[in-house]
Design a protein around this motif. Structure first.
Motif, PDB file in Angstrom:
ATOM      1  N   ALA A 102       0.850  -1.185   0.000  1.00 20.18           N
ATOM      2  CA  ALA A 102       0.000   0.000   0.000  1.00 20.18           C
ATOM      3  C   ALA A 102       0.892   1.243   0.000  1.00 20.18           C
ATOM      4  O   ALA A 102       1.882   1.295   0.739  1.00 20.18           O
ATOM      5  CB  ALA A 102      -0.906   0.011   1.222  1.00 20.18           C
ATOM      6  N   VAL A 103       0.545   2.214  -0.840  1.00 14.49           N
ATOM      7  CA  VAL A 103       1.329   3.446  -0.936  1.00 14.49           C
ATOM      8  C   VAL A 103       0.399   4.632  -0.690  1.00 14.49           C
ATOM      9  O   VAL A 103      -0.582   4.833  -1.415  1.00 14.49           O
ATOM     10  CB  VAL A 103       2.010   3.578  -2.316  1.00 14.49           C
ATOM     11  N   PHE A 104       0.716   5.414   0.356  1.00 12.93           N
ATOM     12  CA  PHE A 104      -0.093   6.563   0.764  1.00 12.93           C
ATOM     13  C   PHE A 104       0.682   7.859   0.551  1.00 12.93           C
ATOM     14  O   PHE A 104       1.857   7.925   0.892  1.00 12.93           O
ATOM     15  CB  PHE A 104      -0.475   6.439   2.249  1.00 12.93           C
ATOM     16  N   ARG A 105       0.014   8.887   0.007  1.00 14.28           N
ATOM     17  CA  ARG A 105       0.638  10.194  -0.222  1.00 14.28           C
ATOM     18  C   ARG A 105      -0.093  11.253   0.593  1.00 14.28           C
ATOM     19  O   ARG A 105      -1.267  11.525   0.368  1.00 14.28           O
ATOM     20  CB  ARG A 105       0.596  10.570  -1.691  1.00 14.28           C
ATOM     21  N   ASP A 106       0.642  11.843   1.532  1.00 10.82           N
ATOM     22  CA  ASP A 106       0.133  12.948   2.350  1.00 10.82           C
ATOM     23  C   ASP A 106       0.482  14.241   1.628  1.00 10.82           C
ATOM     24  O   ASP A 106       1.653  14.604   1.531  1.00 10.82           O
ATOM     25  CB  ASP A 106       0.783  12.884   3.739  1.00 10.82           C
ATOM     26  N   GLN A 107      -0.524  14.909   1.089  1.00 13.99           N
ATOM     27  CA  GLN A 107      -0.318  16.164   0.362  1.00 13.99           C
ATOM     28  C   GLN A 107      -0.340  17.315   1.367  1.00 13.99           C
ATOM     29  O   GLN A 107      -1.286  17.447   2.129  1.00 13.99           O
ATOM     30  CB  GLN A 107      -1.426  16.372  -0.669  1.00 13.99           C
ATOM     31  N   VAL A 108       0.680  18.158   1.337  1.00  9.69           N
ATOM     32  CA  VAL A 108       0.781  19.255   2.295  1.00  9.69           C
ATOM     33  C   VAL A 108      -0.214  20.368   1.975  1.00  9.69           C
ATOM     34  O   VAL A 108      -0.842  20.921   2.868  1.00  9.69           O
ATOM     35  CB  VAL A 108       2.229  19.809   2.327  1.00  9.69           C
ATOM     36  N   PRO A 132      -7.989   9.586  -4.940  1.00  7.53           N
ATOM     37  CA  PRO A 132      -7.972  10.773  -4.084  1.00  7.53           C
ATOM     38  C   PRO A 132      -8.917  10.585  -2.893  1.00  7.53           C
ATOM     39  O   PRO A 132      -9.995  10.017  -3.039  1.00  7.53           O
ATOM     40  CB  PRO A 132      -8.461  11.895  -5.002  1.00  7.53           C
ATOM     41  N   VAL A 133      -8.464  11.041  -1.731  1.00  8.14           N
ATOM     42  CA  VAL A 133      -9.269  10.983  -0.509  1.00  8.14           C
ATOM     43  C   VAL A 133      -9.199  12.358   0.157  1.00  8.14           C
ATOM     44  O   VAL A 133      -8.368  13.196  -0.205  1.00  8.14           O
ATOM     45  CB  VAL A 133      -8.782   9.862   0.440  1.00  8.14           C
ATOM     46  N   SER A 134     -10.047  12.606   1.123  1.00  6.68           N
ATOM     47  CA  SER A 134     -10.128  13.924   1.757  1.00  6.68           C
ATOM     48  C   SER A 134      -8.795  14.375   2.335  1.00  6.68           C
ATOM     49  O   SER A 134      -8.068  13.571   2.934  1.00  6.68           O
ATOM     50  CB  SER A 134     -11.159  13.905   2.893  1.00  6.68           C
ATOM     51  N   GLN A 135      -8.506  15.664   2.178  1.00  7.76           N
ATOM     52  CA  GLN A 135      -7.321  16.273   2.778  1.00  7.76           C
ATOM     53  C   GLN A 135      -7.363  16.009   4.278  1.00  7.76           C
ATOM     54  O   GLN A 135      -8.395  16.166   4.920  1.00  7.76           O
ATOM     55  CB  GLN A 135      -7.313  17.776   2.480  1.00  7.76           C
ATOM     56  N   GLY A 136      -6.243  15.544   4.832  1.00  5.66           N
ATOM     57  CA  GLY A 136      -6.145  15.274   6.263  1.00  5.66           C
ATOM     58  C   GLY A 136      -6.489  13.843   6.647  1.00  5.66           C
ATOM     59  O   GLY A 136      -6.315  13.460   7.794  1.00  5.66           O
ATOM     60  N   SER A 137      -6.988  13.039   5.689  1.00  2.00           N
ATOM     61  CA  SER A 137      -7.340  11.660   6.030  1.00  2.00           C
ATOM     62  C   SER A 137      -6.116  10.738   5.994  1.00  2.00           C
ATOM     63  O   SER A 137      -6.177   9.613   6.462  1.00  2.00           O
ATOM     64  CB  SER A 137      -8.447  11.132   5.125  1.00  2.00           C
ATOM     65  N   ILE A 138      -4.999  11.234   5.426  1.00  2.00           N
ATOM     66  CA  ILE A 138      -3.721  10.528   5.476  1.00  2.00           C
ATOM     67  C   ILE A 138      -2.720  11.449   6.180  1.00  2.00           C
ATOM     68  O   ILE A 138      -2.506  12.583   5.734  1.00  2.00           O
ATOM     69  CB  ILE A 138      -3.200  10.177   4.073  1.00  2.00           C
TER      70      ILE A 138
END
Length: 146
Positions: A102-108, A132-138
């Protein structure tokens, strides 16, 4: 005060009506994805990760819950301002064990969605691209010190 995690990820994310693929099934299946993780490289034995797929196209034919039973690797990589965390191991669907990556990307950027780059359960499931998932969910842990 808790222990600082040098590399890990916390995920509480949901995506609606995504097309995914199953091994041995022609075409894609549409459904909802729920991701959950609390992973830290220094506490792999107590880290958790799961993926639930709710089949909305052919109700319950392909629905499943995947739960990691062993997390063997966590890697954090800075990409610009963002942080990418790769988690590998094995998990269970029903009574069958499968390897996963699994690869998760936390967008600043606050305006940008976080992204589940990929989630592959070898020999069973592939989410077929970035979701894409909601900002702050990762929330990636540890990239600020890289």
């Amino acid at each position: 005060m808790g222990v600082i995690c040098p590399c890990g990820v916390m995920v509480d994310a949901f995506a609606l009506r995504e097309n995914v693929r199953f091994s041995g099934v022609n075409g894609s299946i549409r459904g909802n994805l729920t991701y959950a993780a609390n992973v830290c490289v220094t506490t792999l034995d107590t880290s958790t990760l799961s993926l639930q797929f709710e089949d909305t196209e052919t109700p319950d034919q392909y629905s499943f819950l995947f739960t990691a039973n062993t997390i063997t690797s966590v890697r954090c990589r800075r990409e610009g301002e963002n942080c990418v965390v790769t988690v590998e191991g094995t998990g269970i669907i029903g009574m069958t064990e499968y390897p996963f990556v699994a690869v998760f990307r936390d967008q600043v950027a606050q305006a940008a969605n976080d992204i589940v780059q990929s989630f592959v359960i070898t020999g069973y499931f592939d989410q077929t691209g970035a979701v894409p998932v909601s900002q702050g969910s990762i929330v990636a842990l540890g990239c600020q010190s890289l």
